[in-house]
Design an enzyme around this catalytic site. Structure first.
Site, PDB file in Angstrom:
ATOM      1  N   ASP A  15      64.029  61.388 -69.777  1.00 23.41           N
ATOM      2  CA  ASP A  15      64.314  62.319 -70.878  1.00 23.41           C
ATOM      3  C   ASP A  15      65.436  63.242 -70.435  1.00 23.41           C
ATOM      4  OD1 ASP A  15      64.154  63.710 -73.286  1.00 23.41           O
ATOM      5  OD2 ASP A  15      62.651  65.111 -72.538  1.00 23.41           O
ATOM      6  N   SER A  16      66.044  63.904 -71.420  1.00 27.08           N
ATOM      7  CA  SER A  16      67.053  64.902 -71.090  1.00 27.08           C
ATOM      8  C   SER A  16      66.410  66.122 -70.427  1.00 27.08           C
ATOM      9  CB  SER A  16      67.789  65.324 -72.363  1.00 27.08           C
ATOM     10  OG  SER A  16      66.866  65.802 -73.313  1.00 27.08           O
ATOM     11  N   TYR A  47      70.956  67.335 -74.839  1.00 24.82           N
ATOM     12  CA  TYR A  47      71.770  66.196 -75.258  1.00 24.82           C
ATOM     13  C   TYR A  47      72.053  66.284 -76.767  1.00 24.82           C
ATOM     14  CZ  TYR A  47      70.934  63.371 -70.983  1.00 24.82           C
ATOM     15  OH  TYR A  47      70.897  62.870 -69.719  1.00 24.82           O
ATOM     16  N   CYS A  79      63.316  60.001 -74.921  1.00 22.09           N
ATOM     17  CA  CYS A  79      64.207  61.023 -75.470  1.00 22.09           C
ATOM     18  C   CYS A  79      64.745  60.455 -76.777  1.00 22.09           C
ATOM     19  CB  CYS A  79      65.348  61.298 -74.492  1.00 22.09           C
ATOM     20  SG  CYS A  79      66.644  62.372 -75.131  1.00 22.09           S
ATOM     21  N   ASN A  80      64.489  61.160 -77.856  1.00 21.31           N
ATOM     22  CA  ASN A  80      64.937  60.639 -79.154  1.00 21.31           C
ATOM     23  C   ASN A  80      66.454  60.555 -79.236  1.00 21.31           C
ATOM     24  OD1 ASN A  80      62.506  60.665 -81.355  1.00 21.31           O
ATOM     25  ND2 ASN A  80      62.127  62.070 -79.681  1.00 21.31           N
ATOM     26  N   THR A  81      67.136  61.577 -78.706  1.00 21.01           N
ATOM     27  CA  THR A  81      68.592  61.602 -78.799  1.00 21.01           C
ATOM     28  C   THR A  81      69.201  60.435 -78.023  1.00 21.01           C
ATOM     29  OG1 THR A  81      68.466  64.010 -78.992  1.00 21.01           O
ATOM     30  CG2 THR A  81      70.616  63.066 -78.498  1.00 21.01           C
ATOM     31  N   GLU A 156      61.929  75.597 -74.947  1.00 15.85           N
ATOM     32  CA  GLU A 156      62.362  75.829 -73.562  1.00 15.85           C
ATOM     33  C   GLU A 156      62.033  77.259 -73.127  1.00 15.85           C
ATOM     34  OE1 GLU A 156      64.436  73.828 -71.258  1.00 15.85           O
ATOM     35  OE2 GLU A 156      63.487  72.278 -72.462  1.00 15.85           O
ATOM     36  N   CYS A 194      61.821  64.403 -82.038  1.00 19.43           N
ATOM     37  CA  CYS A 194      62.370  65.040 -80.831  1.00 19.43           C
ATOM     38  C   CYS A 194      61.200  65.274 -79.891  1.00 19.43           C
ATOM     39  CB  CYS A 194      63.022  66.372 -81.208  1.00 19.43           C
ATOM     40  SG  CYS A 194      63.494  67.359 -79.773  1.00 19.43           S
ATOM     41  N   HIS A 196      60.547  67.479 -77.816  1.00 16.24           N
ATOM     42  CA  HIS A 196      60.058  68.850 -77.656  1.00 16.24           C
ATOM     43  C   HIS A 196      59.062  69.247 -78.761  1.00 16.24           C
ATOM     44  CE1 HIS A 196      63.108  69.389 -74.652  1.00 16.24           C
ATOM     45  NE2 HIS A 196      62.864  70.677 -74.526  1.00 16.24           N
TER      46      HIS A 196
END
Ligand code: DGL
Length: 280
Positions: A15-16, A47, A79-81, A156, A194, A196
């Site tokens: 993941d990012s 990302y 990571c979706n992105t 975050e 996402c 998160h």
């Protein structure tokens, strides 16, 4: 004579940042005797606001680390992105099977939706790629996507239960449901696109219209990964039935922050996190 058992192949999870640990958390009960190597590219997060080219370069470097240095025989792009914009680039760069989170997310949406219309919230880059729209269309679903760029920094920051976060979620979801109504859609499911966002699930569930289902792709990604992994494990040799889950975590920035935040995402201590330098 009993057959000699062999160690299970390593599953690389990328993941990012820390968010992908929610996918790892779903993988562990499905593959309790596996060895997992997880890398969070925390130095280069987010990302979601970057270009396809940059996302692909970063994601490929992490994937290569997992395969070349950790011996991963199977990769889960948690990571979706990166799944939306770099899955092809990663598949081209490594010779092991690679699974992203977008298709499993669309599969979960298909299973949940009766109306055939779904909403997707994700990062800017994921939304601009329309990867979810395409994956949903392949399953006969109409999807309306919305970027929610303020949510990753709030998670975050640890503001997962803050009234400011609650208000921002309400604004985003009101806009999205109004847009859906204007487009003549009747959505009954919301995909958390996402990694998160599962941490915001309680606030999101309070903000969605009554009866709307909230879908986290972590569970269906874990199911797809377990199917693929078990298929490969057969050709690899029997797995030690007495073995236990091994988790090795790596981060490209502060390991202290990873250990604190990561434990929240994984719902258990992440253990010793090692610092890795993947370049700039
Ligand atoms: N991991 C990213 C995702 O799932 C979110 C964080 C970022 O923007 O890097 O889209």
């Amino acid at each position: 004579m009993t057959e000699a058992s062999s160690a299970p192949p390593t599953i690389g999870v990328f993941d990012s940042g820390f968010g992908g640990l929610t996918v790892l958390a779903a993988l562990i009960p499905k593959l309790p005797r596996a060895r997992f190597a997880f890398i969070g590219d925390t130095a280069r997060l987010p990302y979601g606001s970057k270009s396809r080219r940059t996302i692909a370069r970063y994601a490929v470097e992490s994937a290569q680390f997992l395969v070349r240095e950790q011996g991963a025989e199977f990769l889960v792009i948690a990571c979706n992105t990166a799944s939306a914009l770099a899955l092809d680039a990663i598949q081209d760069a490594v010779s092991v099977p690679v699974l992203g989170v977008i298709e499993p997310g669309a599969t979960a949406a298909r299973a949940a939706s009766k109306s055939g219309d779904v909403l997707v919230i994700a990062t800017d880059a994921t939304v601009q790629s329309h990867a979810y729209k395409a994956a949903c269309a392949a399953q006969n679903l109409r999807a309306l996507e919305k970027a929610c760029p303020l949510l990753v920094p709030l998670v975050e920051e640890g503001w997962t239960n803050h009234h400011v976060t609650q208000e921002i979620i309400r604004i985003y979801l009101d806009e999205l449901t109004n847009d859906a109504a204007a487009d003549g859609l009747k959505p009954d499911s919301l995909v958390l696109g996402c990694t998160h966002y599962p941490l915001l699930r309680p606030l999101i569930e309070q903000a969605v219209p009554a009866g709307m289902r909230v879908i986290d792709s972590a569970e269906s990604t874990a199911e797809a990964a377990a199917r693929l992994f078990n298929g490969r494990a057969k050709s690899h040799g029997p797995i030690d039935e007495n073995g236990s889950t091994e988790i090795h975590c790596f981060a490209t920035d502060s390991v202290e922050k990873f250990e604190i935040l990561g434990s929240r995402f994984l719902s258990r201590p992440v253990g010793n996190v090692q610092l890795v330098d993947l370049g700039g």
